[in-house]
Design a protein around this motif. Structure first.
Motif, short mmCIF file in Angstrom:
data_model
loop_
_atom_site.label_atom_id
_atom_site.label_comp_id
_atom_site.label_asym_id
_atom_site.label_seq_id
_atom_site.Cartn_x
_atom_site.Cartn_y
_atom_site.Cartn_z
N PRO A 137 0.47 -1.02 -0.01
CA PRO A 137 0.06 -0.01 0.20
C PRO A 137 0.29 1.33 -0.05
CG PRO A 137 -1.09 -1.55 1.55
CD PRO A 137 0.16 -2.15 0.93
N ARG A 138 1.91 1.18 0.87
CA ARG A 138 3.02 2.71 0.87
C ARG A 138 3.53 2.84 -0.66
NH1 ARG A 138 7.96 3.36 5.29
NH2 ARG A 138 8.52 5.52 3.95
N LEU A 139 4.08 1.23 -1.23
CA LEU A 139 4.48 1.39 -2.47
C LEU A 139 3.26 2.37 -3.44
CD1 LEU A 139 7.12 0.84 -5.06
CD2 LEU A 139 5.52 -1.37 -5.20
N LEU A 140 2.21 1.47 -3.89
CA LEU A 140 1.46 2.42 -4.57
C LEU A 140 1.21 3.59 -4.13
CD1 LEU A 140 -1.08 -0.78 -5.09
CD2 LEU A 140 0.83 0.55 -6.23
N ALA A 141 1.21 4.23 -2.76
CA ALA A 141 0.47 5.45 -2.21
C ALA A 141 2.20 6.46 -3.01
CB ALA A 141 0.23 5.71 -1.16
N GLU A 142 3.01 5.96 -2.57
CA GLU A 142 4.07 7.29 -2.97
C GLU A 142 4.36 6.75 -4.69
OE1 GLU A 142 7.14 5.22 -1.29
OE2 GLU A 142 6.99 5.39 0.81
N TYR A 143 3.68 5.65 -5.59
CA TYR A 143 4.34 5.70 -6.96
C TYR A 143 3.21 7.05 -7.32
CZ TYR A 143 5.34 2.78 -10.20
OH TYR A 143 6.27 1.80 -11.28
N GLY A 144 1.79 7.57 -5.96
CA GLY A 144 1.29 8.77 -6.94
C GLY A 144 -0.40 8.06 -7.62
N SER A 145 -0.20 7.15 -6.49
CA SER A 145 -2.12 6.38 -7.42
C SER A 145 -2.48 6.06 -6.43
CB SER A 145 -1.76 5.73 -8.72
OG SER A 145 -1.20 5.04 -8.83
#
Length: 233
Positions: A225-233
């Protein structure tokens, strides 16, 4: 014609997660169930276990077809014996979630993403795992090879089935695939998924995951979840 700005962040609205080794910790039940199945059929598991380890993530019937040189009757008998043995071990309380897996799934859903769980096991075994964990209603869709025309990993069929069945995204590049094996990575890469995340809680290490298509390698699915949040989407 209007084209999408390649710098525009993708929505990554569909997340397809593997089960054993990725979201489910089974303590080596695959090898134990395989050993039990081989012994029930009068086979020596020691002559086959290396192949079983090398093909973690592949649909189990495909593994048995290879081991029995295409003898479909023998492969089906072995697959049935394996699923029975695994189910007995699951019923005995030998599965648990990978630490943080359920919370990660709930976080992904809270971010507005659709989550699907996929497996190389047969439906009966998948359902036994879901029941043991109390996960029957956790995600919108669960998939086994039979739900995708019978072909499991490394084929992309289950990922594409999730894409088609959920309608969560319009572009396969908006799909996220996460798993712990090289076959999970191949399946994700072949489907065209934009994010193919390997996790280090299961069968294969970082080198194998990257070699077979991982765009990211995480310590655990709990980091997704953090990776995708940091991905900007």
């Amino acid at each position: 014609m209007t084209t999408q700005n390649p710098r525009t962040p993708r929505t990554h609205g569909l997340v397809v997660l593997d089960m054993a080794g990725t979201t489910v910790a089974d303590g080596g039940l695959v090898e134990r169930a395989f050993t039990a199945a081989a012994e029930r059929l009068g086979e020596d598991p020691a002559t086959m276990i290396d192949y079983v380890r090398a093909t973690m993530g592949e649909s189990k019937i495909s593994v048995f077809r290879h081991l029995f040189d295409g003898d479909e009757q023998r492969a089906q008998q072995a697959s049935t014996a394996f699923e029975q043995a695994y189910g007995e071990l699951v019923d005995g309380g030998s599965v648990a979630e990978v630490p943080g897996a359920r919370a990660a799934i709930e976080d992904l859903k809270a971010q507005g993403r659709t989550v699907a769980l996929s497996t190389g096991f047969a439906r009966v075994t998948q359902d036994a795992i879901l029941d043991a964990l109390g996960w029957r209603d956790l995600v919108e869709l669960t998939l086994c090879p039979a739900d995708a025309g019978g072909r499991g990993r490394p084929y992309p069929d289950m990922v594409l089935a999730a894409f088609l069945r959920t309608g969560a995204v319009d572009d396969v590049r908006d799909v996220v695939v996460a798993g712990d094996t090289s076959y999970d990575m191949l399946s994700g890469a072949r489907s065209g998924a934009g994010v193919v995340a390997g996790v280090l809680t299961g069968a294969h290490g970082e080198g194998q995951l990257k070699e077979h298509g991982a765009t990211h390698v995480l310590a655990s699915v709990a980091e997704l979840p953090r990776l995708l949040a940091e991905y900007g989407s």
